[in-house]
Design a protein around this motif. Structure first.
Motif, PDB file in Angstrom:
ATOM      1  N   ALA A 270      -4.462  -0.972  -2.727  1.00  0.00           N
ATOM      2  CA  ALA A 270      -5.165   0.311  -2.593  1.00  0.00           C
ATOM      3  C   ALA A 270      -6.597   0.119  -2.104  1.00  0.00           C
ATOM      4  CB  ALA A 270      -5.147   1.069  -3.918  1.00  0.00           C
TER       5      ALA A 270
ATOM      6  N   ALA B 245      -7.872   1.525   1.547  1.00  0.00           N
ATOM      7  CA  ALA B 245      -8.847   2.613   1.520  1.00  0.00           C
ATOM      8  C   ALA B 245      -9.843   2.424   2.658  1.00  0.00           C
ATOM      9  CB  ALA B 245      -9.579   2.627   0.180  1.00  0.00           C
TER      10      ALA B 245
ATOM     11  N   GLY C 137       0.810  -1.220   0.000  1.00  0.00           N
ATOM     12  CA  GLY C 137       0.000   0.000   0.000  1.00  0.00           C
ATOM     13  C   GLY C 137       0.839   1.263   0.000  1.00  0.00           C
ATOM     14  N   ARG C 138       0.408   2.225   0.820  1.00  0.00           N
ATOM     15  CA  ARG C 138       1.129   3.503   0.924  1.00  0.00           C
ATOM     16  C   ARG C 138       2.057   3.500   2.137  1.00  0.00           C
ATOM     17  NH1 ARG C 138      -4.277   6.161  -0.387  1.00  0.00           N
ATOM     18  NH2 ARG C 138      -4.485   6.186   1.860  1.00  0.00           N
TER      19      ARG C 138
END
Length: 164
Positions: free
Chosen positions: A157, A161, A77-78
């Protein structure tokens, strides 16, 4: 023939020691950790890939403690990179605190910080160094290897989220 209780106790103790040493060695090898880190991982809070992916822990902030080269190849992910080498020098500890503070200011809530590496050894070491900061940490069981066995990069993602 009469059995000597001292001899029986010594034999049982020897078998127990050998069995325990074997169990610890096999566990350390299969988890690709040195024995002290493997033993300390037993008391380290962890989260399974399936639980993280299902959003059982919210909100989360992911910190990758691998090298910059590994991070460039793949990350979850981030995630943000704070290498274990920097955490060991103390610089990384303040980096993690700053990342958490920025998250709290933006989202008005304290996240649980999920530490991960390749398989768990470095993130367990990082946890031990970061545990005294007052932040909430868990280690991703099996690291990015376990994550990628179950979750392809294209799904990251959508999963995060829901939990970030």
């Amino acid at each position: 023939m009469k059995l000597n209780p001292t001899l029986i106790a010594a034999i049982l103790l020897g078998v127990t020691v050998i069995g325990t040493a074997g169990f610890i060695s096999i566990g350390a090898i299969t988890h690709r950790m040195d024995i002290p880190t493997f033993i300390s991982s037993w008391s380290t809070p962890q989260i399974l890939v399936s639980d993280l992916a299902q959003g059982k822990l919210k909100p989360v902030l992911l910190i990758d403690v691998r090298s910059p080269e590994e991070f460039a190849e793949d990350r979850i992910g981030r995630s943000q990179l704070v290498p274990l080498t920097e955490i060991e020098t103390g610089l990384g500890i303040s980096q993690v605190q700053k990342i958490a503070q920025q998250y709290e200011q933006k989202h008005q809530t304290q996240p649980t910080i999920v530490l991960y590496c390749t398989s768990g050894m470095r993130s367990t070491k990082a946890y031990k160094l970061l545990a005294g900061t007052g932040l909430k940490f868990v280690v991703l069981t099996g690291g990015i290897e376990a994550w990628r066995r179950d979750i392809p990069a294209v799904k990251d993602a959508g999963i995060f989220a829901k939990v970030e």
